[in-house]
Design a protein around this motif. Structure first.
Motif, short mmCIF file in Angstrom:
data_model
loop_
_atom_site.label_atom_id
_atom_site.label_comp_id
_atom_site.label_asym_id
_atom_site.label_seq_id
_atom_site.Cartn_x
_atom_site.Cartn_y
_atom_site.Cartn_z
N SER A 158 0.75 -1.15 -0.02
CA SER A 158 0.13 0.07 0.07
C SER A 158 1.01 1.30 0.16
N ALA A 159 2.13 0.88 0.66
CA ALA A 159 2.97 2.37 0.47
C ALA A 159 3.16 2.45 -0.94
N TYR A 160 3.55 1.41 -1.65
CA TYR A 160 3.84 1.69 -3.17
C TYR A 160 2.83 2.13 -3.85
N ASP A 207 0.62 7.21 -6.69
CA ASP A 207 -0.39 8.27 -6.67
C ASP A 207 0.18 9.55 -6.52
N ASP A 208 1.10 9.83 -5.34
CA ASP A 208 1.89 10.91 -4.95
C ASP A 208 2.49 11.45 -6.18
N LEU A 209 3.22 10.60 -7.19
CA LEU A 209 3.98 10.82 -8.21
C LEU A 209 3.16 11.41 -9.20
N ASN A 210 1.99 10.70 -9.31
CA ASN A 210 0.82 11.25 -10.38
C ASN A 210 0.66 12.73 -10.01
N ASN A 211 0.38 12.96 -8.87
CA ASN A 211 0.06 14.35 -8.40
C ASN A 211 1.10 15.23 -8.57
N LEU A 212 2.46 14.94 -8.36
CA LEU A 212 3.49 15.65 -8.64
C LEU A 212 3.57 16.22 -9.86
#
Ligand code: PHE
Length: 334
Positions: free
Chosen positions: A73-75, A80-85
């Motif tokens: 789930s961390a992965y 997700d975070d990278l997509n937002n970045l």
């Protein structure tokens, strides 16, 4: 805690630290295969569970599975975070500059705004400066001062949006035309007068291809010594040529409006018939008198043109209702 369990916990910590340092998607994939993939340490612990002493086997097995779930789930969170970045165009995110560009969707002016601007431009060349009036108008300016008394039949078509919170003796309504500004302006200014008054108007109207209950008008008013109906005619003709080109066919025919004498309407030939685009006429002597001027010295003309109709002529639009349906297939053409 067995050293096995401790090792697994350290492995998890290490994995989380490594994951947080990653800032591109390729490295996240590599991370995944290193820590939770088929060849990862975790996988090999699971595979070799049988070599672990019987009494520890269950605990270790559960721990490995829990760690695997957490890392998984961390992965997903990191992806997700990278997509937002990516969306925020974070500087440390790798950008593939070979990808085709994203078309930017520029806004544009509504066709009615464009038609209104063009109308005011042409009128300004003809000497009229623009000025606005109130959209919520009093009954006095909208009707009475324009010689439309309470019982006048012209009020039927103009019995429109009355505002509740208003004075019963002089109630407010959404103006039915821009003509009230003739009176307001005359009250405050001396001739020579040449104004153009753009604005929204509202009517009690069953809509059809050429009628809307809300529309834009531009009023023009010229008051001076020696203004005659030929000045009106010449002005309207020049206006039509400038707006629609020299091959525009226009017609002036008799009409009636209580605040002009004589009154006309101007129609333009469009799609095989005449489309009325404005009412006009010589300002009624009573109105000149009421403003404090001698109608045998000062005369003038006024006209009120419909901007939606003008836009229909400019771009060959067959139905006035298209303007306010907010359909991008229509609006994108302008
Ligand atoms: N106010 C009239 C209308 O809305 C148009 C008009 C304006 C007629 C000025 C004559 C003079 O229909």
């Amino acid at each position: 805690m067995s050293s096995m369990q401790e090792q697994l916990k350290n492995l998890k910590d290490e994995a989380i630290i490594a994951l947080n340092e990653i800032n591109n998607k390729d490295s996240v994939m590599q991370w995944r295969s290193k820590y939770i993939g088929r060849t990862s340490k975790l996988a090999s612990v699971l595979k070799n569970l049988k070599d672990i002493p019987q009494e520890q086997r269950k605990d270790v097995g559960q721990l490995v599975n829990a760690i695997k779930k957490d890392l998984e789930s961390a992965y997903l969170q990191r992806i997700d975070d990278l997509n937002n970045l990516d969306i925020d165009t974070h500087p440390s995110v790798e950008i593939d500059i070979s990808l085709p560009g994203m078309p930017s969707r520029n806004g544009g002016l509504h066709p009615i705004t464009t038609a209104l601007n063009k109308t005011l431009d042409v009128l300004s060349k003809l000497g009229f400066s623009s000025i606005e009036g109130p959209e919520a108008e009093t009954s006095k300016y909208n009707f009475d001062s324009l010689r439309i008394p309470d019982d006048h039949p012209a009020r039927d078509m103009w019995d429109t949006f009355w505002l509740n919170a208003s004075d019963a003796d002089d109630p407010l309504l959404l103006r039915t035309h821009t003509s009230p500004m003739q009176i307001r302006f005359l009250e405050e200014n001396d001739p020579p007068i040449r104004i153009a008054v753009p604005g929204k108007c509202y009517r009690y109207e069953a809509t059809d291809a050429t009628h809307e209950w809300m529309m834009h008008q531009v009023e023009i008013l010229a008051i001076d010594k020696n203004i005659s109906i030929s000045n009106l005619k010449g002005t309207l003709q020049s206006f039509a040529y400038e707006m629609f080109g020299l091959d525009a066919k226009i017609m002036l025919r008799n009409s009636y409006f209580p605040f002009v004498e004589p009154g006309v309407e101007m129609a333009v030939f469009f799609r095989g018939q005449w489309l009325e685009v404005m009412g006009a006429g010589m300002v009624h002597p009573d109105i000149i008198k009421a403003a404090g001027y001698d109608p045998s010295v000062y005369t003038g003309f006024a006209a009120g043109m419909g901007i939606e109709r003008i836009a229909m002529l400019l771009w060959d639009i067959e139905d006035i209702r298209y303007f306010y349906q907010n359909d991008l297939r229509f609006l994108n053409k302008f």
